[in-house]
Design an enzyme around this catalytic site. Structure first.
Site, PDB file in Angstrom:
ATOM      1  N   LYS A  41      14.101 -15.939  33.283  1.00  0.00           N
ATOM      2  CA  LYS A  41      14.418 -17.202  33.958  1.00  0.00           C
ATOM      3  C   LYS A  41      15.923 -17.463  33.917  1.00  0.00           C
ATOM      4  CE  LYS A  41      13.236 -19.597  29.646  1.00  0.00           C
ATOM      5  NZ  LYS A  41      12.153 -20.253  28.904  1.00  0.00           N
ATOM      6  N   ARG A 140       5.094 -30.646  25.956  1.00  0.00           N
ATOM      7  CA  ARG A 140       6.063 -30.468  27.040  1.00  0.00           C
ATOM      8  C   ARG A 140       5.316 -29.974  28.271  1.00  0.00           C
ATOM      9  NH1 ARG A 140      10.825 -26.005  26.431  1.00  0.00           N
ATOM     10  NH2 ARG A 140       9.004 -24.700  26.735  1.00  0.00           N
ATOM     11  N   TYR A 262      45.739 -31.204  26.843  1.00  0.00           N
ATOM     12  CA  TYR A 262      45.324 -32.586  27.125  1.00  0.00           C
ATOM     13  C   TYR A 262      45.058 -33.352  25.837  1.00  0.00           C
ATOM     14  CZ  TYR A 262      44.524 -31.420  32.048  1.00  0.00           C
ATOM     15  OH  TYR A 262      44.670 -31.044  33.350  1.00  0.00           O
ATOM     16  N   MET A 310      39.740 -27.006  32.205  1.00  0.00           N
ATOM     17  CA  MET A 310      38.807 -26.439  33.180  1.00  0.00           C
ATOM     18  C   MET A 310      38.976 -24.928  33.342  1.00  0.00           C
ATOM     19  SD  MET A 310      38.236 -27.397  37.176  1.00  0.00           S
ATOM     20  CE  MET A 310      37.880 -29.105  36.878  1.00  0.00           C
TER      21      MET A 310
HETATM   22  C1  LIG Z   1      11.813 -19.533  27.738  1.00  0.00           C
HETATM   23  C2  LIG Z   1      10.425 -19.267  27.272  1.00  0.00           C
HETATM   24  C3  LIG Z   1      10.134 -18.080  26.569  1.00  0.00           C
HETATM   25  C4  LIG Z   1      11.204 -17.155  26.062  1.00  0.00           C
HETATM   26  O1  LIG Z   1      11.770 -17.749  24.919  1.00  0.00           O
HETATM   27  P1  LIG Z   1      12.914 -17.067  24.043  1.00  0.00           P
HETATM   28  O2  LIG Z   1      13.075 -17.985  22.897  1.00  0.00           O
HETATM   29  O3  LIG Z   1      14.129 -17.010  24.909  1.00  0.00           O
HETATM   30  O4  LIG Z   1      12.440 -15.719  23.660  1.00  0.00           O
HETATM   31  C5  LIG Z   1       8.801 -17.795  26.292  1.00  0.00           C
HETATM   32  N1  LIG Z   1       7.811 -18.663  26.642  1.00  0.00           N
HETATM   33  C6  LIG Z   1       8.069 -19.836  27.271  1.00  0.00           C
HETATM   34  C7  LIG Z   1       6.941 -20.741  27.613  1.00  0.00           C
HETATM   35  C8  LIG Z   1       9.380 -20.176  27.605  1.00  0.00           C
HETATM   36  O5  LIG Z   1       9.639 -21.336  28.220  1.00  0.00           O
END
Ligand SMILES: *Cc1c(COP(=O)(O)O)cnc(C)c1O
Length: 369
Positions: A41, A140, A262, A310
């Site tokens: 992702k 969640r 800054y 930046m």
């Molecule tokens: C992002 C995610 C993972 C991977 O998690 P890592 O800690 O990066 O290995 C696995 N399962 C779910 C549901 C996630 O949201």
């Protein structure tokens, strides 16, 4: 889309695909006989999904996870092999059914509404492959216990759904002694008999290192693939994947009582040499590294002084007199890994990686085999 920093970019991000591949193999070996998926992702945690996903596929990975439907569509274009399963964590939102079918993507169903949507579509057309997420403590995503009871009381709610596996997600897996790990595993195990003969998945990167009790049939590592330490306060078994270097574009000698940057937050105590490096928060070099960060020149630590702006940072290079205009300094790399930078920034490796900007010249090394 499609923007590529030219090779003249003053900041260079190198991604070692051989290290990525080795990390996948290490995690897969650790998890055997469970299968090992890969979470890609957020553009492969910022490393570039177009390079990361084919590398993992060439290493033997056949199950991938993304968060968004759009990420799944992009990934399917990269990995057109029907043997590759692509699962979308956010699940099936209203109106997305045809896109899942068309791009051969599988939703991770998170509540009764998503299950109903998937089932209705599957019954009206052909069954749709999906996974089911049970919430065991994250609050969640995933079915809360009361929805699981409703589902278990009426299994026909899953008609039209080809259920590939049932999963849950650990809240505290990077802290091996946290009591919630065992509680979540027990809650997950006690739900599994409701889905006989269905594969199960609980562990992400950190969960793999909690031991075989947490592996079930499929593990889902993300961040450890990309080199981040899976267990807090323990030696990191993963290889570093990224190196980030910035070019020195100006050098000056300064003396007390001059300040830098800054807000004039840093005042020199005596004669010092300052290098201005072309990297800043617009490149994902987080502003919270102001006055905290460290860079390396030929293995010599040089402190970041003043604020991150930046496009620029300033380093006190008094201790590294050999540094000259045009040299690259190491911001993340062998002397200073992602976790070390995260500690200085007061954050976690995940955020350092996913914040990586788009202005770098990106170099991919290693064949990935
Ligand atoms: C992002 C995610 C993972 C991977 O998690 P890592 O800690 O990066 O290995 C696995 N399962 C779910 C549901 C996630 O949201």
């Amino acid at each position: 889309m499609g923007f590529r920093a030219s090779t003249t970019a003053p900041t260079r991000l190198t991604i070692d695909l051989a290290a990525l591949s080795a990390n996948y193999r290490l995690l897969a070996d650790r998890s055997k006989p469970a299968r090992c998926a890969a979470v890609v992702k957020a553009n492969g945690y910022g490393l570039g999904v177009d390079a990361v996903a084919p590398c993992l596929y060439d290493t033997g990975c056949l199950i991938f996870f993304v968060a968004h439907l759009a990420e799944g569509i992009e990934l399917r274009e990269l990995l057109d092999d029907p043997a590759v399963g692509i699962f979308v964590f956010n699940g099936l939102l209203p109106g997305e059914e045809d896109l899942f079918r068309q791009h051969r993507l599988c939703p991770v169903l998170n509540d009764l509404g998503q299950i109903e949507r998937c089932s209705a579509y599957g019954r009206a057309n052909a069954p749709l492959a999906a996974a089911l997420h049970l919430d065991t403590g994250m609050s969640r995503l995933g079915l809360p216990p009361q929805e699981l009871d409703i589902l278990a009381a009426d299994p026909s709610r899953l008609d039209g759904v080809l259920l590939c596996f049932v999963m849950s997600h650990l809240a505290c897996a990077d802290t091996p002694n946290h009591p919630l790990n065992r509680e979540q595993r027990r809650a997950f195990e006690s739900a599994l008999p409701r889905f006989p003969k269905t594969a199960a998945s609980l562990a992400a990167s950190s969960g793999i290192f909690l031991g075989p009790d947490y592996h079930f049939d499929l593990v889902r590592p993300g961040v450890a693939l990309y080199g981040v330490a899976p267990i807090a306060d323990a030696p990191n078994p993963m290889q570093q994947v990224i190196t980030l270097e910035g070019k020195i574009i100006q050098i000056r000698d300064v003396d007390a009582p001059r300040t830098v940057g800054y807000g004039a937050t840093h005042q020199f105590a005596g004669p010092s040499r300052v290098a201005t490096v072309a990297a800043g928060y617009a490149d994902g070099y987080l502003r919270s590294l102001s006055g905290q960060g460290t860079a390396f020149i030929d293995g010599i630590a040089v402190p970041l002084v003043g604020r991150v702006s930046m496009d620029l940072i300033t380093l006190d290079i008094t201790n590294a007199p050999q540094a000259k205009l045009g040299d690259f300094v190491e911001l993340i790399g062998p002397h200073h890994d992602v976790d070390a930078v995260a500690r200085e920034a007061g954050t976690i490796g995940y955020e350092i990686l996913t914040a990586l900007g788009r202005r770098y010249s990106r170099h991919y090394t290693g064949s990935g085999h």
